[in-house]
Enzyme design. Structure first.
Site, PDB file in Angstrom:
ATOM      1  N   GLU A 132       8.644  39.847 -24.374  1.00  0.00           N
ATOM      2  CA  GLU A 132       9.015  38.705 -23.524  1.00  0.00           C
ATOM      3  C   GLU A 132       9.687  37.617 -24.347  1.00  0.00           C
ATOM      4  OE1 GLU A 132       5.581  38.849 -20.121  1.00  0.00           O
ATOM      5  OE2 GLU A 132       4.985  38.345 -22.125  1.00  0.00           O
ATOM      6  N   LYS A 184      -6.265  43.301 -19.808  1.00  0.00           N
ATOM      7  CA  LYS A 184      -4.826  43.149 -20.021  1.00  0.00           C
ATOM      8  C   LYS A 184      -4.373  43.353 -21.452  1.00  0.00           C
ATOM      9  CE  LYS A 184      -2.158  40.872 -17.573  1.00  0.00           C
ATOM     10  NZ  LYS A 184      -1.374  39.808 -16.984  1.00  0.00           N
ATOM     11  N   SER A 205      -5.441  38.873 -22.773  1.00  0.00           N
ATOM     12  CA  SER A 205      -5.543  37.703 -21.914  1.00  0.00           C
ATOM     13  C   SER A 205      -6.882  37.049 -22.180  1.00  0.00           C
ATOM     14  CB  SER A 205      -5.442  38.138 -20.454  1.00  0.00           C
ATOM     15  OG  SER A 205      -6.065  37.167 -19.627  1.00  0.00           O
ATOM     16  N   HIS A 237      20.353  51.083 -10.498  1.00  0.00           N
ATOM     17  CA  HIS A 237      19.722  50.086  -9.602  1.00  0.00           C
ATOM     18  C   HIS A 237      18.194  50.086  -9.760  1.00  0.00           C
ATOM     19  CE1 HIS A 237      23.617  50.266  -7.374  1.00  0.00           C
ATOM     20  NE2 HIS A 237      23.514  51.554  -7.659  1.00  0.00           N
TER      21      HIS A 237
END
Ligand code: ARG
Length: 467
Positions: A300, A293, A287, A166
């Site tokens: 992704e 970043k 970024s 979980h």
């Protein structure tokens, strides 16, 4: 679109015998597949060479015509590969583009190539050859991915990390063990690939339109020449079937699902909050506004490719589901789905292999996280069963009270004092502290397939012998 409608509207030179005029521009546009099936040029030419050679061997065409055909096809292959070949939408597809060019190159002999063959068995052959090669590439790519994981697993057979259920801390495991979970998944994907190659290893050519042919062809000869195990057994099935493409897409969808779960873990692990891994610069982006970043874009995109691949599977299943036997033009819609899925899968596996190989594993962060969240609670309960003779349910309850106390004190289980633990259950001795560390916890999980470093090393050796 323009290239078809600008040409004169004469009837099709391949099949236009009974047609007085050519197709409407829209008809041409909906009908033509050349824009995508030109990808099959090498398979188409290879198939035609094998077919012509067999026809001559069987005395169906002359050796002289066969030589002209084979030579012409060789010329076409180099024209296509050097980019000088002119594809025409009027000629619909790769099969007729090649044949028309062959006629221009070698004259009437070209017209004999299509003896005892139809575009129905021809396209089934070309596409099957293409999918088979793609499966072979996929097999290699998965082998490379597995190899990358085996190296990381070996390196980190002792690196403890939290295991989750979980996405909540469950029990300590090792990073090596976690890597080996993916080896199992991609290993199954690879064996699905191998089975699919076996299933589809039958040659369609010679099924003709659907009923076979009266010419004395030798389908075993063409099968052998094209590297198939044997010819297909039923000519109707041969031109109707696209389950080899569906099998490829289902395998791709399952593999993509595995890749996507891994991608998701990489996204989570590389956040500053988790900080379990650092992606290499080669597999991340920055970024344009936030200088701090480092984004896991490749992961992704791998996660997102799964959507396309699943979509392709559903699209082709839907195309096929209502088709009567044998060939229907609907089946022309099979190729783009498979081409797109194949490209996505190849890229996804390659990107993942790069990420796994290059990422920095932050063992310190993993270890710190492994020790928090009361990850050794099960070890305490097991100890109570083993050493104090409690039934597991009672041990579970005692441990729950220990966790509640630790939570109240804001400390870990191993930081509770012996007195605290004995207040909960007097049978507890200071020996219990031996099992409350994460290292002791993972080392104790020696069951077959368990997380103990020694066990994980056995799993690695088993896979090394098979990869
Ligand atoms: N371009 C067609 C396809 O991809 C080739 C087969 C055409 N056969 C036919 N009977 N019209 O399916």
């Amino acid at each position: 679109m323009a290239d078809g409608s600008s040409e004169t509207k004469s009837s099709n030179q391949m099949w236009g015998g009974r047609f007085a005029s050519g197709p409407d521009a829209i008809m041409e546009e909906i009908n033509a597949s050349i824009d995508f099936d030109k990808k099959l040029y090498a398979q188409d030419i290879r198939g035609s060479i094998a077919h012509a050679t067999m026809l001559a061997h069987q005395g169906i065409i002359s050796a002289e015509d066969k030589d002209k055909i084979v030579h012409g096809l060789g010329t076409i292959l180099s024209e296509i590969e050097s980019g000088t070949f002119e594809f025409s939408r009027r000629l619909e597809d790769i099969h007729m583009n090649v044949e028309a060019r062959l006629a221009a190159l070698v004259g009437p002999a070209a017209g004999r190539l299509h003896t005892a063959r139809s575009r129905n068995d021809q396209v089934a052959l070309d596409f099957r050859l293409w999918v088979k090669e793609e499966l072979q590439k996929t097999e290699k790519a998965l082998t490379a991915l597995i190899a990358a994981f085996l190296d990381r697993a070996e390196e980190h057979a002792d690196t403890v990390m939290p295991g989750f259920t979980h996405l909540q801390t469950a029990q300590p495991v090792t990073f090596g063990h976690h890597c080996m979970a993916y080896v199992e998944m991609f290993g199954r994907d690879r064996s699905r690939v191998r089975h699919a190659i076996e299933h589809m290893d039958e040659s369609p050519i010679g099924a003709a339109a659907l009923a076979g042919t009266g010419f004395p062809i030798d389908r075993h000869m063409t099968a052998k020449a094209l590297g198939f195990r044997e010819p297909t057994r039923n000519s109707i099935d041969t031109v109707s079937d696209r389950d080899f493409a569906l099998e490829f897409l289902s395998i791709a969808a399952i593999a993509a699902t595995h890749l996507s779960r891994l991608a998701e873990e990489i996204v989570i692990w590389s956040t500053p909050q988790f900080g379990f891994i650092r992606l290499s610069d080669a597999f991340s982006t920055g970024s344009s506004i936030m200088p701090q970043k480092k984004n896991p874009d490749a992961a992704e995109l791998v996660r997102a490719k799964t959507g396309r691949i699943n979509g392709s599977l559903i699209a082709l299943l839907t195309v096929m589901k209502g088709l009567p036997l044998a060939y229907s033009k609907d089946m022309q819609e099979d190729k783009e789905q498979v081409f797109d899925a194949a490209e996505s899968l190849e890229l996804a596996i390659a990107a993942m292999t790069g990420m796994v190989r290059d990422m920095t594993v932050r063992a310190d962060r993993m270890k710190a996280a492994a020790g928090s969240g009361y990850s050794t609670a099960t070890d305490l309960a097991d100890w109570l069963v083993r050493e104090a003779g409690l039934p597991f349910r009672d041990a579970h309850h005692v441990t729950g009270r220990a966790v509640a106390l630790a939570e109240q004190r804001g400390c870990d289980l191993s930081e509770l004092s012996l007195a605290d633990l004995q207040a909960i259950n007097p049978a507890i001795t200071d020996k219990v502290f031996d099992v409350l560390t994460v290292e002791a916890s993972v080392a104790s999980r020696t069951s077959f397939g368990g997380t103990a470093p020694a066990e994980v090393r056995k799993q690695i050796a088993w896979w090394r012998a098979r990869n």
